[in-house]
Structures are given as structure tokens and as C-alpha cells.
Design a protein around this motif. Structure first.
Motif, PDB file in Angstrom:
ATOM      1  N   ASN A 133       0.796  -1.217   0.000  1.00  0.00           N
ATOM      2  CA  ASN A 133       0.000   0.000   0.000  1.00  0.00           C
ATOM      3  C   ASN A 133       0.829   1.267   0.000  1.00  0.00           C
ATOM      4  OD1 ASN A 133      -2.685   0.654  -0.106  1.00  0.00           O
ATOM      5  ND2 ASN A 133      -3.129  -0.601   1.712  1.00  0.00           N
ATOM      6  N   MET A 134       2.029   1.160   0.589  1.00  0.00           N
ATOM      7  CA  MET A 134       2.936   2.304   0.614  1.00  0.00           C
ATOM      8  C   MET A 134       3.801   2.321  -0.643  1.00  0.00           C
ATOM      9  SD  MET A 134       4.259   2.256   4.606  1.00  0.00           S
ATOM     10  CE  MET A 134       5.040   3.883   4.674  1.00  0.00           C
ATOM     11  N   GLY A 135       3.552   1.384  -1.536  1.00  0.00           N
ATOM     12  CA  GLY A 135       4.313   1.342  -2.779  1.00  0.00           C
ATOM     13  C   GLY A 135       5.629   0.583  -2.657  1.00  0.00           C
ATOM     14  N   VAL A 136       5.766  -0.221  -1.602  1.00  0.00           N
ATOM     15  CA  VAL A 136       6.990  -0.997  -1.414  1.00  0.00           C
ATOM     16  C   VAL A 136       6.752  -2.429  -1.869  1.00  0.00           C
ATOM     17  CG1 VAL A 136       8.752  -1.761   0.215  1.00  0.00           C
ATOM     18  CG2 VAL A 136       7.593   0.426   0.586  1.00  0.00           C
ATOM     19  N   GLY A 137       7.585  -2.896  -2.801  1.00  0.00           N
ATOM     20  CA  GLY A 137       7.451  -4.261  -3.299  1.00  0.00           C
ATOM     21  C   GLY A 137       8.814  -4.833  -3.636  1.00  0.00           C
ATOM     22  N   GLY A 138       8.796  -5.976  -4.318  1.00  0.00           N
ATOM     23  CA  GLY A 138      10.030  -6.571  -4.838  1.00  0.00           C
ATOM     24  C   GLY A 138      11.081  -6.839  -3.789  1.00  0.00           C
ATOM     25  N   ASN A 139      12.344  -6.606  -4.165  1.00  0.00           N
ATOM     26  CA  ASN A 139      13.468  -6.887  -3.277  1.00  0.00           C
ATOM     27  C   ASN A 139      13.425  -6.059  -1.999  1.00  0.00           C
ATOM     28  OD1 ASN A 139      14.548  -8.762  -4.978  1.00  0.00           O
ATOM     29  ND2 ASN A 139      16.016  -7.330  -5.926  1.00  0.00           N
ATOM     30  N   ALA A 140      12.997  -4.818  -2.130  1.00  0.00           N
ATOM     31  CA  ALA A 140      12.928  -3.953  -0.948  1.00  0.00           C
ATOM     32  C   ALA A 140      11.997  -4.581   0.085  1.00  0.00           C
ATOM     33  CB  ALA A 140      12.448  -2.562  -1.341  1.00  0.00           C
ATOM     34  N   LEU A 141      10.842  -5.041  -0.380  1.00  0.00           N
ATOM     35  CA  LEU A 141       9.864  -5.659   0.524  1.00  0.00           C
ATOM     36  C   LEU A 141      10.439  -6.910   1.180  1.00  0.00           C
ATOM     37  CD1 LEU A 141       7.026  -5.927   1.738  1.00  0.00           C
ATOM     38  CD2 LEU A 141       6.297  -7.000  -0.390  1.00  0.00           C
ATOM     39  N   GLU A 142      11.071  -7.756   0.386  1.00  0.00           N
ATOM     40  CA  GLU A 142      11.636  -8.992   0.960  1.00  0.00           C
ATOM     41  C   GLU A 142      12.732  -8.677   1.981  1.00  0.00           C
ATOM     42  OE1 GLU A 142       9.955 -11.668   0.504  1.00  0.00           O
ATOM     43  OE2 GLU A 142       8.744 -10.628  -1.006  1.00  0.00           O
ATOM     44  N   GLY A 143      13.525  -7.657   1.683  1.00  0.00           N
ATOM     45  CA  GLY A 143      14.575  -7.242   2.621  1.00  0.00           C
ATOM     46  C   GLY A 143      13.997  -6.770   3.949  1.00  0.00           C
ATOM     47  N   ILE A 144      12.902  -6.034   3.857  1.00  0.00           N
ATOM     48  CA  ILE A 144      12.247  -5.529   5.068  1.00  0.00           C
ATOM     49  C   ILE A 144      11.680  -6.697   5.884  1.00  0.00           C
ATOM     50  CG2 ILE A 144      10.242  -4.219   5.890  1.00  0.00           C
ATOM     51  CD1 ILE A 144      10.793  -2.345   3.365  1.00  0.00           C
ATOM     52  N   LEU A 145      11.023  -7.626   5.202  1.00  0.00           N
ATOM     53  CA  LEU A 145      10.432  -8.776   5.908  1.00  0.00           C
ATOM     54  C   LEU A 145      11.517  -9.635   6.554  1.00  0.00           C
ATOM     55  CD1 LEU A 145       7.601  -9.728   3.387  1.00  0.00           C
ATOM     56  CD2 LEU A 145       7.358  -8.581   5.601  1.00  0.00           C
ATOM     57  N   ASP A 146      12.671  -9.670   5.915  1.00  0.00           N
ATOM     58  CA  ASP A 146      13.789 -10.403   6.477  1.00  0.00           C
ATOM     59  C   ASP A 146      14.250  -9.781   7.802  1.00  0.00           C
ATOM     60  OD1 ASP A 146      15.437 -12.687   5.774  1.00  0.00           O
ATOM     61  OD2 ASP A 146      17.099 -11.224   5.877  1.00  0.00           O
ATOM     62  N   LYS A 147      14.314  -8.455   7.826  1.00  0.00           N
ATOM     63  CA  LYS A 147      14.686  -7.759   9.070  1.00  0.00           C
ATOM     64  C   LYS A 147      13.657  -8.043  10.160  1.00  0.00           C
ATOM     65  CE  LYS A 147      18.416  -5.696   7.667  1.00  0.00           C
ATOM     66  NZ  LYS A 147      19.429  -6.730   7.535  1.00  0.00           N
ATOM     67  N   VAL A 148      12.395  -8.054   9.772  1.00  0.00           N
ATOM     68  CA  VAL A 148      11.325  -8.320  10.741  1.00  0.00           C
ATOM     69  C   VAL A 148      11.486  -9.714  11.343  1.00  0.00           C
ATOM     70  CG1 VAL A 148       8.830  -8.690  10.975  1.00  0.00           C
ATOM     71  CG2 VAL A 148       9.691  -6.688   9.730  1.00  0.00           C
ATOM     72  N   LYS A 149      11.783 -10.687  10.482  1.00  0.00           N
ATOM     73  CA  LYS A 149      11.971 -12.063  10.972  1.00  0.00           C
ATOM     74  C   LYS A 149      13.083 -12.131  11.998  1.00  0.00           C
ATOM     75  CE  LYS A 149      10.099 -14.677   7.136  1.00  0.00           C
ATOM     76  NZ  LYS A 149      10.393 -14.082   5.807  1.00  0.00           N
ATOM     77  N   ASN A 150      14.098 -11.269  11.818  1.00  0.00           N
ATOM     78  CA  ASN A 150      15.206 -11.234  12.771  1.00  0.00           C
ATOM     79  C   ASN A 150      14.971 -10.227  13.894  1.00  0.00           C
ATOM     80  OD1 ASN A 150      17.119 -13.192  11.627  1.00  0.00           O
ATOM     81  ND2 ASN A 150      16.990 -11.846   9.834  1.00  0.00           N
ATOM     82  N   ARG A 151      13.741  -9.756  14.001  1.00  0.00           N
ATOM     83  CA  ARG A 151      13.315  -8.851  15.080  1.00  0.00           C
ATOM     84  C   ARG A 151      13.998  -7.486  15.044  1.00  0.00           C
ATOM     85  NH1 ARG A 151      10.973 -10.620  19.570  1.00  0.00           N
ATOM     86  NH2 ARG A 151       9.878 -12.594  19.393  1.00  0.00           N
ATOM     87  N   HIS A 152      14.460  -7.072  13.875  1.00  0.00           N
ATOM     88  CA  HIS A 152      15.055  -5.747  13.742  1.00  0.00           C
ATOM     89  C   HIS A 152      13.995  -4.787  13.213  1.00  0.00           C
ATOM     90  CE1 HIS A 152      18.912  -7.354  14.731  1.00  0.00           C
ATOM     91  NE2 HIS A 152      18.992  -8.111  13.642  1.00  0.00           N
ATOM     92  N   TYR A 153      13.048  -4.447  14.086  1.00  0.00           N
ATOM     93  CA  TYR A 153      11.868  -3.703  13.641  1.00  0.00           C
ATOM     94  C   TYR A 153      12.201  -2.285  13.193  1.00  0.00           C
ATOM     95  CZ  TYR A 153      10.077  -7.674  16.187  1.00  0.00           C
ATOM     96  OH  TYR A 153       9.856  -8.940  16.637  1.00  0.00           O
ATOM     97  N   GLN A 154      13.051  -1.607  13.953  1.00  0.00           N
ATOM     98  CA  GLN A 154      13.388  -0.229  13.578  1.00  0.00           C
ATOM     99  C   GLN A 154      14.200  -0.183  12.290  1.00  0.00           C
ATOM    100  OE1 GLN A 154      13.735   0.817  18.220  1.00  0.00           O
ATOM    101  NE2 GLN A 154      14.898   2.206  16.920  1.00  0.00           N
ATOM    102  N   LEU A 155      15.005  -1.215  12.088  1.00  0.00           N
ATOM    103  CA  LEU A 155      15.763  -1.308  10.838  1.00  0.00           C
ATOM    104  C   LEU A 155      14.792  -1.525   9.670  1.00  0.00           C
ATOM    105  CD1 LEU A 155      18.727  -1.025  10.428  1.00  0.00           C
ATOM    106  CD2 LEU A 155      19.022  -3.479  10.730  1.00  0.00           C
ATOM    107  N   ALA A 156      13.775  -2.346   9.897  1.00  0.00           N
ATOM    108  CA  ALA A 156      12.751  -2.572   8.871  1.00  0.00           C
ATOM    109  C   ALA A 156      12.051  -1.264   8.530  1.00  0.00           C
ATOM    110  CB  ALA A 156      11.745  -3.614   9.356  1.00  0.00           C
ATOM    111  N   CYS A 157      11.769  -0.469   9.551  1.00  0.00           N
ATOM    112  CA  CYS A 157      11.108   0.828   9.342  1.00  0.00           C
ATOM    113  C   CYS A 157      12.040   1.786   8.609  1.00  0.00           C
ATOM    114  CB  CYS A 157      10.700   1.403  10.704  1.00  0.00           C
ATOM    115  SG  CYS A 157       9.655   2.859  10.605  1.00  0.00           S
ATOM    116  N   THR A 158      13.319   1.760   8.966  1.00  0.00           N
ATOM    117  CA  THR A 158      14.313   2.595   8.284  1.00  0.00           C
ATOM    118  C   THR A 158      14.383   2.234   6.800  1.00  0.00           C
ATOM    119  OG1 THR A 158      15.621   2.665  10.330  1.00  0.00           O
ATOM    120  CG2 THR A 158      16.742   3.315   8.292  1.00  0.00           C
ATOM    121  N   MET A 159      14.353   0.936   6.512  1.00  0.00           N
ATOM    122  CA  MET A 159      14.409   0.498   5.112  1.00  0.00           C
ATOM    123  C   MET A 159      13.143   0.904   4.353  1.00  0.00           C
ATOM    124  SD  MET A 159      16.205  -3.194   5.706  1.00  0.00           S
ATOM    125  CE  MET A 159      16.060  -3.822   4.034  1.00  0.00           C
TER     126      MET A 159
END
Ligand code: SF4
Length: 189
Positions: A133-159
Motif C-alpha cells: 500500500n505504501m508502494g513498497v514491493g520486490g526486493n525492498a519488501l523482501e529485505g524488510i520482511l527479512d529484518k522483521v523475521k530477525n526482530r530488527h523492527y526499527q531497521l525494517a522501518c528505516t528500510m
């Protein structure tokens, strides 16, 4: 961000361009349900105050939604107090400051609550949809979800910030109002 002022009529537009996901989500739920529970009113209300929404405008904003659900009389009786309270106009007159990411991430939202950090508190499907919805997809999205899986929430938000603004954010996101002011800086540059 203390120097800037925002108006209630600009909130939807600012949310689209400059609010972090946690605050976009609460605005969406407020517009949808014309209501937010206490935890949401605190988290979102103090964020808006930190972004420069003045007390009178805050009352106008919250009243316009809540009155559709509970009526303006009940709003004035039961809810206006907490908004005035957040601005230090009631009770102990403490001028409350908005919540940091750390505080928001450690919240424990219950059923029907919409506060908290989406990176921490959403399930994967909802988070995917929200980021799309925010226009984030593809590799960027997968990278963010990867950070979330590793509990790096603020890093996910930064990305997410970096993906939606097209700039790098070296300091990292640690506060929703910092996200907002960094975004405004980028957009006004
Ligand atoms: Fe909000 Fe902070 Fe979570 Fe980003 S990391 S969504 S700013 S609480």
C-alpha cells in the motif's frame, strides 16, 4: 520538528507522504471506525502533537471523527479531557511527549487495539499488504520482511523510509516524529 506546525486538514495528505506505518495505520482505523481505544489515542494523539498539531486543532480533528460514533456531546464529556490532558491542560499539567519506537514496540496491543508497531505486531500477510500500500514491493519488501523475521523492527522501518523516499537514512529510525521530520526534510529539499 518542534518548530513546525501542522493543521488538521493536512493530516491525510501528510500521512500519505510522511507518516511512519504505525501512524498511517492508526489514522486509517480512526477514519474507518470513527474511534480509537485509549492506547491508540495516546500513541497517535501525542505523535500528532509532536508533529505540530495545536490543541484547538487536535480537538477539532478528534471531535470530527468521534462525534460520528458517540456524538459530539459524549465526545466533549468523555474524550476531550484526555486530549487536553495530553497537551498538559488538565490534571497534573504535565506536557506529555510522544512515544519512542522502543516504547511503541514494547506495547502489548489487545483485540481491537490499533496502536503498537506494525513491524512487531502485524502478521506477515498484513504487513506485506500494508507495505504494498505504501508502494513498497520486490526486493525492498523482501529485505524488510527479512529484518522483521530477525526482530530488527526499527531497521525494517528505516528500510521502508529509504524505499519510499529514495534516500538513505544513515541515522536509522528511532522515533515516529523523527521519521516524520526526516521525511518532511527530504520532501521540502
Ligand atoms: Fe512506528 Fe517506530 Fe515501528 Fe516505525 S519502527 S512503525 S516509527 S514504532
Amino acid at each position: 520538528n518542534d518548530a513546525t506546525e501542522i493543521s488538521s486538514k493536512d493530516i491525510d495528505q501528510l500521512a500519505r507522504t510522511s507518516f511512519p506505518l504505525c501512524m498511517r495505520h492508526m489514522l486509517e482505523k480512526l477514519r474507518e471506525n470513527h474511534h480509537l481505544k485509549h492506547g491508540g489515542r495516546m500513541q497517535f494523539g501525542l505523535f500528532l502533537k509532536g508533529a505540530g498539531l495545536k490543541l484547538e486543532d487536535a480537538l477539532t480533528f478528534w471531535r470530527s471523527e468521534f462525534s460520528q460514533k458517540v456524538g459530539s456531546e459524549r465526545f466533549d464529556k468523555e474524550y476531550a479531557y484526555t486530549i487536553r490532558h495530553n497537551y498538559g491542560k488538565e490534571g497534573k499539567r504535565t506536557d506529555y511527549t510522544s512515544y519512542s519506537c522502543q516504547k511503541i514496540i514494547s506495547a502489548t496491543p489487545g483485540v481491537g487495539d490499533h496502536h503498537g508497531c506494525p513491524y512487531r505486531h502485524f502478521g506477515e500477510e498484513n504487513l506485506r499488504a500494508a507495505l504494498n500500500n505504501m508502494g513498497v514491493g520486490g526486493n525492498a519488501l523482501e529485505g524488510i520482511l527479512d529484518k522483521v523475521k530477525n526482530r530488527h523492527y526499527q531497521l525494517a522501518c528505516t528500510m521502508t523510509f529509504e524505499a519510499t523516499h529514495g534516500v538513505s537514512c544513515d541515522t536509522g529510525i528511532n522515533h515516529p516524529n523523527q521519521y516524520f521530520s526526516e521525511s518532511q526534510k527530504v520532501l521540502q529539499a
